[in-house]
Design an enzyme around this catalytic site. Structure first.
Site, mmCIF file in Angstrom:
data_model
loop_
_atom_site.group_PDB
_atom_site.id
_atom_site.type_symbol
_atom_site.label_atom_id
_atom_site.label_comp_id
_atom_site.label_asym_id
_atom_site.label_seq_id
_atom_site.Cartn_x
_atom_site.Cartn_y
_atom_site.Cartn_z
ATOM 1 N N PHE A 140 9.270 -2.348 5.013
ATOM 2 C CA PHE A 140 9.314 -1.739 3.683
ATOM 3 C C PHE A 140 8.249 -0.658 3.624
ATOM 4 O O PHE A 140 7.080 -0.923 3.919
ATOM 5 C CB PHE A 140 9.074 -2.775 2.587
ATOM 6 C CG PHE A 140 9.196 -2.198 1.195
ATOM 7 C CD1 PHE A 140 10.440 -2.079 0.587
ATOM 8 C CD2 PHE A 140 8.078 -1.775 0.506
ATOM 9 C CE1 PHE A 140 10.559 -1.534 -0.688
ATOM 10 C CE2 PHE A 140 8.185 -1.232 -0.766
ATOM 11 C CZ PHE A 140 9.438 -1.110 -1.364
ATOM 12 N N ASP A 225 1.591 1.787 8.499
ATOM 13 C CA ASP A 225 1.689 1.632 7.048
ATOM 14 C C ASP A 225 0.776 0.478 6.657
ATOM 15 O O ASP A 225 1.104 -0.685 6.838
ATOM 16 C CB ASP A 225 3.140 1.343 6.666
ATOM 17 C CG ASP A 225 3.327 1.109 5.174
ATOM 18 O OD1 ASP A 225 2.320 0.868 4.469
ATOM 19 O OD2 ASP A 225 4.480 1.131 4.719
ATOM 20 N N LYS A 254 -2.242 0.650 -2.909
ATOM 21 C CA LYS A 254 -2.450 -0.681 -3.476
ATOM 22 C C LYS A 254 -3.932 -1.011 -3.680
ATOM 23 O O LYS A 254 -4.536 -0.548 -4.637
ATOM 24 C CB LYS A 254 -1.736 -1.732 -2.615
ATOM 25 C CG LYS A 254 -0.213 -1.706 -2.768
ATOM 26 C CD LYS A 254 0.444 -2.897 -2.101
ATOM 27 C CE LYS A 254 1.959 -2.899 -2.261
ATOM 28 N NZ LYS A 254 2.416 -3.264 -3.602
#
Length: 405
Positions: A140, A225, A254
């Site tokens: 993702f 990532d 995040k």
């Protein structure tokens, strides 16, 4: 007038686009790892806004940074620079492999920039034929059309028309599957050190080391990532530091802002040179408020005390989950590292992660899922032992609720 608006869950259905299905409760206040809803009910937060609230709610260092900067400067376009952005970039460069930083607002935007940079680097240095990106099943990387296509879950990218091309998907932790796809057309391999949405699946050291070697052999870039694994979540500032493998490009978001929207792409000077003036941009990227908060987050998290505390908290989580499992027999294993953990449901409860998620909320606990078979935990990095144990008491009550049904 605004004061007359009655804010209820029903208002969501009235005025919001229905791409989300939020819980009935509406949180209104948070402090540390605790949250209170409109009715005054208290919850322990093991979700952290999906691995975002790295220092819990309303941490004084972040609140002070935001308030101080709010009295100075809120926004500038990128025809100008600003002090918080430059300070944050300097600290990220000093504390990682990187030499250059690009700021944006989210993980998806950081990945979009990374993928565009990889393609532009390959075009400039090798030619138009070198444009393929290899990613992994169950990965993702965001919800823009490019990033969701690179992500390895077709259900997220189907139904929006023709997808961006030259994107291939291998099997995570299977180096042979990568060897079968990689060629001189490959411009980049994109990988999460721990697959988050895919089920909290850590990469093996051999796998990441193998990817590094394959990239070197085929003149491709290794893009990591670290949107979910970065900024202390695994006990290191970034998870790549656990593996002895250095990426060419790294993405972060995040936990970087501790709840304030901010993202970053980190890379080397040589690679960064291919994003020349005008090739990419962001209206809010490098926003002074965001960068001031992120700088405070980095300063607070990147200390021996906090990073070692993350690993101590991991052991408390694992011990509590083991004790619950010995009593109720619902998990096969607990995967992950630091404060990014996934309890994998056994055959009897396979496909029922949402049941545990909903029961947890009933018992006063915020948890997460990672697919239908994993209950995910991504709390504050500085959650206290008392808060962990209280949260685990509530989680045990949730497990009892599901197993007794």
């Amino acid at each position: 007038m605004t004061a007359d608006i009655q804010v209820t869950r029903a208002l969501f259905d009235e005025v919001m686009v229905p791409n989300y299905a939020p819980a009935k409760l509406i949180p209104v206040k948070g402090q540390g790892a605790r949250v209170w809803d409109q009715e005054g009910r208290e919850y322990i937060d093991f979700a952290g806004g999906i691995a975002v609230s790295s220092l819990g709610h309303c941490h004084p260092a972040l609140v002070n940074a935001l308030k101080t900067q709010a009295d100075k400067l809120w926004h500038l376009s990128n025809v100008l620079t600003n002090e918080p952005a430059l300070r944050l970039a300097k600290k990220l460069v000093e504390q990682t492999f990187a030499e250059k930083v690009y700021f944006c607002n989210s993980g998806a935007e950081a990945n979009e920039a990374a993928f565009k940079l990889a393609r532009r680097w390959a075009l400039d240095t090798h030619g138009e034929h070198k444009n393929e990106i290899i990613s992994f099943a169950k990965s993702f990387h965001g919800r823009t059309f490019f990033t969701v296509t690179v992500g390895g879950q077709a259900s997220y990218s189907d139904g929006f028309g023709p997808k961006p091309g030259a994107v291939l998907h291998a099997e995570f932790n299977n180096l042979d599957s990568v060897k079968a796809l990689i060629s001189d057309k490959t411009c980049a391999i994109v990988v999460e050190p721990i697959q988050g949405e895919g089920g909290i699946i850590p990469a093996t050291a051999e796998f990441l080391q193998g990817l590094r070697q394959l990239c070197d052999q085929h003149n491709a870039l290794l893009v990591m990532d670290e949107v979910q694994t970065g900024v202390g979540r695994t006990g290191k500032l970034y998870a790549y530091m656990n593996y002895g493998v250095t990426p060419d490009i790294l993405t972060s978001a995040k936990s970087l802002g501790g709840g304030f929207p901010v993202g970053a792409m980190l890379t080397t000077t040589a690679i960064a040179a291919h994003l020349k003036v005008g090739t990419h941009g962001s209206t809010y990227g490098g926003n002074p408020l965001a960068c001031a908060v992120a700088e405070a987050a980095i300063d607070t998290i990147n200390t021996a005390e906090v990073l070692s505390g993350v690993l101590k908290n991991e052991q408390i989580f694992r011990e509590c989950l083991q004790a619950i499992n010995e009593k109720y027999q619902v998990f096969t294993e607990v995967r992950g590292k630091g404060m990014l953990l996934g309890a994998v449901l056994n055959e009897k409860y396979k496909g029922r992660s949402r049941d545990f998620f909903l029961a947890a909320a009933d018992q006063g606990l915020f948890a997460l899922v990672a697919g239908t078979e994993v209950v995910r935990f991504a709390p504050s990095l500085v959650i206290t032992e008392d808060e962990i144990r209280e949260g685990m008491r509530r989680f045990e009550a949730a497990v009892q609720q599901v197993t007794a049904a």
